[in-house]
Design a protein around this motif. Structure first.
Motif, PDB file in Angstrom:
ATOM      1  N   THR A 185      10.866  61.137  44.630  1.00 20.69           N
ATOM      2  CA  THR A 185      10.737  59.715  44.976  1.00 20.69           C
ATOM      3  C   THR A 185      10.029  59.029  43.825  1.00 20.69           C
ATOM      4  O   THR A 185       9.076  59.584  43.270  1.00 20.69           O
ATOM      5  CB  THR A 185       9.910  59.536  46.269  1.00 20.69           C
ATOM      6  N   GLU A 186      10.520  57.869  43.442  1.00 23.00           N
ATOM      7  CA  GLU A 186       9.918  57.216  42.272  1.00 23.00           C
ATOM      8  C   GLU A 186      10.068  55.707  42.367  1.00 23.00           C
ATOM      9  O   GLU A 186      11.071  55.200  42.861  1.00 23.00           O
ATOM     10  CB  GLU A 186      10.631  57.722  41.006  1.00 23.00           C
ATOM     11  N   GLU A 187       9.059  54.983  41.860  1.00 21.31           N
ATOM     12  CA  GLU A 187       9.183  53.537  41.690  1.00 21.31           C
ATOM     13  C   GLU A 187       9.674  53.268  40.276  1.00 21.31           C
ATOM     14  O   GLU A 187       9.108  53.795  39.318  1.00 21.31           O
ATOM     15  CB  GLU A 187       7.828  52.847  41.871  1.00 21.31           C
ATOM     16  N   ILE A 221      12.347  51.232  44.595  1.00 22.04           N
ATOM     17  CA  ILE A 221      11.841  52.568  44.912  1.00 22.04           C
ATOM     18  C   ILE A 221      13.077  53.406  45.194  1.00 22.04           C
ATOM     19  O   ILE A 221      13.983  52.967  45.910  1.00 22.04           O
ATOM     20  CB  ILE A 221      10.963  52.592  46.176  1.00 22.04           C
ATOM     21  N   THR A 222      13.132  54.606  44.612  1.00 18.65           N
ATOM     22  CA  THR A 222      14.323  55.437  44.816  1.00 18.65           C
ATOM     23  C   THR A 222      13.964  56.799  45.399  1.00 18.65           C
ATOM     24  O   THR A 222      12.999  57.433  44.967  1.00 18.65           O
ATOM     25  CB  THR A 222      15.114  55.602  43.496  1.00 18.65           C
ATOM     26  N   ASP A 223      14.712  57.189  46.408  1.00 14.27           N
ATOM     27  CA  ASP A 223      14.651  58.557  46.935  1.00 14.27           C
ATOM     28  C   ASP A 223      15.868  59.287  46.390  1.00 14.27           C
ATOM     29  O   ASP A 223      17.014  58.849  46.598  1.00 14.27           O
ATOM     30  CB  ASP A 223      14.722  58.553  48.472  1.00 14.27           C
ATOM     31  N   GLN A 277      15.852  51.194  47.245  1.00 17.52           N
ATOM     32  CA  GLN A 277      15.311  50.129  48.100  1.00 17.52           C
ATOM     33  C   GLN A 277      14.574  49.125  47.220  1.00 17.52           C
ATOM     34  O   GLN A 277      13.772  49.496  46.359  1.00 17.52           O
ATOM     35  CB  GLN A 277      14.363  50.730  49.132  1.00 17.52           C
ATOM     36  N   MET A 307      11.977  46.450  45.779  1.00 21.51           N
ATOM     37  CA  MET A 307      10.523  46.317  45.892  1.00 21.51           C
ATOM     38  C   MET A 307      10.099  44.881  46.170  1.00 21.51           C
ATOM     39  O   MET A 307       8.955  44.639  46.546  1.00 21.51           O
ATOM     40  CB  MET A 307       9.853  46.795  44.605  1.00 21.51           C
TER      41      MET A 307
END
Lengths: 135, 135
Positions: B34-36, B43-45, B58, B60
């Motif tokens: 998971t990272e911004e 934000i990515t999963d 998603q 921000m």
């Protein structure tokens, strides 16, 4: 259900020859196969994306799924296809979990794969195909 | 330009936790990271699709690219990312061939990749990211 990996990404085009130039001449991907899939009303040019395929999809007639998609959303990415080891098992499992499928049973798609689509309402807006390679 | 393969498929979601359940609990794919990514406002999963990744994105904040995409087209497939061996060489080649890029230079995206996007007007409607893995 066992997902083996991404089999291909389907892209809606209005002209296989014209749009194919980008994937072939600019990106350098090889076209490996061309096929008519009557069940889906498409002609598809399949490009070798190395670890998965890129399938360009051109409608064969008005009001086909691809034709309707382009009319509504324009050309572009249409669906993702995931390869599964056993599509009947996947279908049974998805039905049990109340996931909405398009159609009741798998049918034979491009390259002889057994395929079924999951409805975007069950995936967060993604048209998702599952495919089992023919024996 | 050398394309190594499909790196990931980016999917616009409005709720990582809610939409992630389909990829994780129904399909059985593992979330690996998971990272911004501030540059993209997301934000990515990242899920392990075996041969390539599935990245749920998603927004921000309002008016980010993902937020605007969802407002215009709804949730769903947002872009394809292809892995290249040398992104600067790819950029030079694409500019020479008059392919429209988004921005002039690559920047650092998720997982430290050097990335740039090709404008859909040059690809037949596909938002296409190119990415070079960090050393």
């Amino acid at each position: 259900m066992k997902i083996i990996g991404i089999e291909h990404i389907g892209i809606a085009v209005d002209d296989l020859t014209k749009e194919g130039k980008f994937w072939n001449l600019i990106l350098g991907l090889n076209r490996i196969h061309t096929e008519e899939v009557l069940e889906q009303g498409v002609i598809t040019d399949i490009y070798d994306g190395r670890n998965a395929k890129i399938e360009l999809l051109q409608s064969m007639y008005p009001n086909s799924p691809i034709s309707n998609f382009i009319e509504k959303r324009g050309k572009g990415i249409h669906h993702i296809c995931l390869k599964v080891d056993n599509i009947q098992q996947a279908i049974d499992e998805l039905k049990e979990k109340k996931i909405k499928l398009i159609g009741e049973d798998y049918y034979i798609g491009a390259e002889g794969f057994k395929v079924i689509f999951i409805h975007p309402s069950s995936t967060g807006g993604v048209l998702l195909e599952l495919a089992e390679e023919k024996d």
